[in-house]
Design a protein around this motif. Structure first.
Motif, mmCIF file in Angstrom:
data_model
loop_
_atom_site.group_PDB
_atom_site.id
_atom_site.type_symbol
_atom_site.label_atom_id
_atom_site.label_comp_id
_atom_site.label_asym_id
_atom_site.label_seq_id
_atom_site.Cartn_x
_atom_site.Cartn_y
_atom_site.Cartn_z
ATOM 1 N N GLY A 93 6.829 -17.533 -14.066
ATOM 2 C CA GLY A 93 5.926 -18.671 -14.115
ATOM 3 C C GLY A 93 5.345 -19.066 -12.773
ATOM 4 O O GLY A 93 4.391 -19.839 -12.709
ATOM 5 N N ARG A 94 5.903 -18.544 -11.686
ATOM 6 C CA ARG A 94 5.401 -18.861 -10.349
ATOM 7 C C ARG A 94 4.829 -17.631 -9.649
ATOM 8 O O ARG A 94 3.890 -17.752 -8.865
ATOM 9 N N PHE A 95 5.393 -16.473 -9.908
ATOM 10 C CA PHE A 95 4.954 -15.225 -9.261
ATOM 11 C C PHE A 95 4.198 -14.366 -10.267
ATOM 12 O O PHE A 95 4.501 -14.359 -11.455
ATOM 13 N N THR A 96 3.229 -13.609 -9.757
ATOM 14 C CA THR A 96 2.484 -12.667 -10.591
ATOM 15 C C THR A 96 2.389 -11.332 -9.883
ATOM 16 O O THR A 96 1.904 -11.254 -8.747
ATOM 17 N N ILE A 97 2.852 -10.283 -10.550
ATOM 18 C CA ILE A 97 2.733 -8.933 -10.011
ATOM 19 C C ILE A 97 1.502 -8.275 -10.616
ATOM 20 O O ILE A 97 1.193 -8.468 -11.799
ATOM 21 N N SER A 98 0.779 -7.519 -9.794
ATOM 22 C CA SER A 98 -0.412 -6.818 -10.277
ATOM 23 C C SER A 98 -0.601 -5.547 -9.446
ATOM 24 O O SER A 98 0.146 -5.311 -8.493
ATOM 25 N N ARG A 99 -1.573 -4.761 -9.820
ATOM 26 C CA ARG A 99 -1.831 -3.530 -9.078
ATOM 27 C C ARG A 99 -3.286 -3.117 -9.224
ATOM 28 O O ARG A 99 -3.948 -3.450 -10.206
ATOM 29 N N ASP A 100 -3.760 -2.380 -8.226
ATOM 30 C CA ASP A 100 -5.088 -1.784 -8.245
ATOM 31 C C ASP A 100 -4.886 -0.295 -8.000
ATOM 32 O O ASP A 100 -4.661 0.128 -6.858
ATOM 33 N N ASN A 101 -4.948 0.491 -9.048
ATOM 34 C CA ASN A 101 -4.653 1.914 -8.919
ATOM 35 C C ASN A 101 -5.724 2.670 -8.126
ATOM 36 O O ASN A 101 -5.435 3.721 -7.567
ATOM 37 N N ASP A 102 -6.924 2.142 -8.079
ATOM 38 C CA ASP A 102 -7.965 2.786 -7.270
ATOM 39 C C ASP A 102 -7.701 2.614 -5.780
ATOM 40 O O ASP A 102 -8.191 3.397 -4.968
ATOM 41 N N LYS A 103 -6.934 1.594 -5.433
ATOM 42 C CA LYS A 103 -6.619 1.333 -4.024
ATOM 43 C C LYS A 103 -5.171 1.688 -3.681
ATOM 44 O O LYS A 103 -4.723 1.438 -2.558
ATOM 45 N N ASN A 104 -4.439 2.235 -4.641
ATOM 46 C CA ASN A 104 -3.017 2.555 -4.425
ATOM 47 C C ASN A 104 -2.254 1.348 -3.870
ATOM 48 O O ASN A 104 -1.431 1.482 -2.947
ATOM 49 N N THR A 105 -2.516 0.199 -4.419
ATOM 50 C CA THR A 105 -1.940 -1.031 -3.897
ATOM 51 C C THR A 105 -1.373 -1.888 -5.021
ATOM 52 O O THR A 105 -2.000 -2.036 -6.076
ATOM 53 N N THR A 111 0.845 -1.190 0.000
ATOM 54 C CA THR A 111 0.000 0.000 0.000
ATOM 55 C C THR A 111 0.880 1.240 0.000
ATOM 56 O O THR A 111 1.786 1.363 0.836
ATOM 57 N N ALA A 112 0.634 2.138 -0.936
ATOM 58 C CA ALA A 112 1.500 3.297 -1.107
ATOM 59 C C ALA A 112 0.717 4.595 -0.953
ATOM 60 O O ALA A 112 -0.489 4.649 -1.227
ATOM 61 N N SER A 113 1.407 5.643 -0.536
ATOM 62 C CA SER A 113 0.804 6.966 -0.430
ATOM 63 C C SER A 113 1.892 8.020 -0.562
ATOM 64 O O SER A 113 3.090 7.715 -0.467
ATOM 65 N N GLY A 114 1.455 9.253 -0.800
ATOM 66 C CA GLY A 114 2.407 10.353 -0.875
ATOM 67 C C GLY A 114 2.934 10.660 -2.265
ATOM 68 O O GLY A 114 3.793 11.530 -2.430
ATOM 69 N N ALA A 163 10.309 -8.466 -9.559
ATOM 70 C CA ALA A 163 9.312 -8.171 -10.587
ATOM 71 C C ALA A 163 9.012 -6.674 -10.628
ATOM 72 O O ALA A 163 9.172 -5.980 -9.625
ATOM 73 N N ASP A 164 8.593 -6.207 -11.795
ATOM 74 C CA ASP A 164 8.152 -4.828 -11.986
ATOM 75 C C ASP A 164 6.815 -4.823 -12.717
ATOM 76 O O ASP A 164 6.520 -5.745 -13.488
ATOM 77 N N ILE A 165 6.071 -3.739 -12.517
ATOM 78 C CA ILE A 165 4.839 -3.526 -13.260
ATOM 79 C C ILE A 165 4.743 -2.049 -13.604
ATOM 80 O O ILE A 165 5.085 -1.196 -12.779
ATOM 81 N N ASN A 166 4.283 -1.734 -14.810
ATOM 82 C CA ASN A 166 4.217 -0.325 -15.187
ATOM 83 C C ASN A 166 2.964 0.325 -14.604
ATOM 84 O O ASN A 166 2.173 -0.319 -13.909
ATOM 85 N N GLY A 167 2.792 1.604 -14.868
ATOM 86 C CA GLY A 167 1.775 2.383 -14.189
ATOM 87 C C GLY A 167 0.340 1.913 -14.401
ATOM 88 O O GLY A 167 -0.465 1.921 -13.462
ATOM 89 N N ASP A 168 0.032 1.498 -15.621
ATOM 90 C CA ASP A 168 -1.351 1.061 -15.859
ATOM 91 C C ASP A 168 -1.521 -0.439 -15.732
ATOM 92 O O ASP A 168 -2.621 -0.969 -15.941
ATOM 93 N N GLY A 169 -0.449 -1.128 -15.375
ATOM 94 C CA GLY A 169 -0.527 -2.570 -15.163
ATOM 95 C C GLY A 169 -0.452 -3.403 -16.421
ATOM 96 O O GLY A 169 -0.549 -4.627 -16.358
ATOM 97 N N GLY A 170 -0.241 -2.756 -17.559
ATOM 98 C CA GLY A 170 -0.241 -3.490 -18.811
ATOM 99 C C GLY A 170 1.059 -4.188 -19.143
ATOM 100 O O GLY A 170 1.094 -5.058 -20.019
ATOM 101 N N LEU A 171 2.122 -3.820 -18.458
ATOM 102 C CA LEU A 171 3.426 -4.442 -18.708
ATOM 103 C C LEU A 171 3.997 -4.982 -17.408
ATOM 104 O O LEU A 171 4.011 -4.272 -16.389
#
Length: 119
Positions: free
Chosen positions: A65-77, A22-25, A48-56
C-alpha cells in the motif's frame, strides 16, 4: 550480471523516494526482479517482486500500500516507488535478478542504495 541501484537518500517521515535498478548481462525481460532491504542489526527482509512482463507484483506486509514495484524492459530497469516513508524503512535497499519472495539469494543482489528516513 551487473546490477546497479540508485535513487536512495535521506528523507523525512511521510516523504517519497524512487529507487532505480539498472541491469545488464542477462535477458532482463525473462527474469523476475526483486527488492530486499537490510537494516542495521536486523535480518535481510524481502520487500517486493515483479515478474518478467510486469503483470504480477508481490509485496511484503510492511510495505504493501505504500511501495510500488515496476519495470521498463526496454530500458532494462526496475523501480521501487516508496511513498509515506517511515523511520523503520531505513535500510540499504538491494535490487535482485530473480524474485526473492520464496528464497533470498544474496549472490543475485546489487551493491545497494542507502535509504534513511528521519526527522
Amino acid at each position: 550480471v551487473h546490477i546497479v541501484e540508485s535513487g536512495g537518500g535521506a528523507v523525512q517521515p511521510g516523504g517519497s523516494l524512487r529507487l532505480s535498478c539498472t541491469a545488464s548481462g542477462f535477458p532482463f525481460r525473462r527474469y523476475s526482479m526483486g527488492w530486499v532491504r537490510h537494516a542495521p542489526g536486523k535480518d535481510v527482509e524481502w520487500v517486493a517482486d515483479i515478474n518478467g512482463d510486469g503483470g504480477l507484483t508481490y509485496y511484503s506486509d510492511p510495505v504493501k500500500g505504500r511501495f510500488t514495484i515496476s519495470r521498463d524492459n526496454d530500458k532494462n530497469t526496475a523501480y521501487l516507488q516508496m511513498n509515506d516513508l517511515k523511520p523503520e524503512d531505513t535500510a540499504v535497499y538491494h535490487c535482485s535478478k530473480g524474485g526473492q519472495r520464496v528464497r533470498l539469494n544474496p549472490a543475485s543482489w546489487g551493491q545497494g542504495t542507502q535509504v534513511t528516513v528521519s526527522t
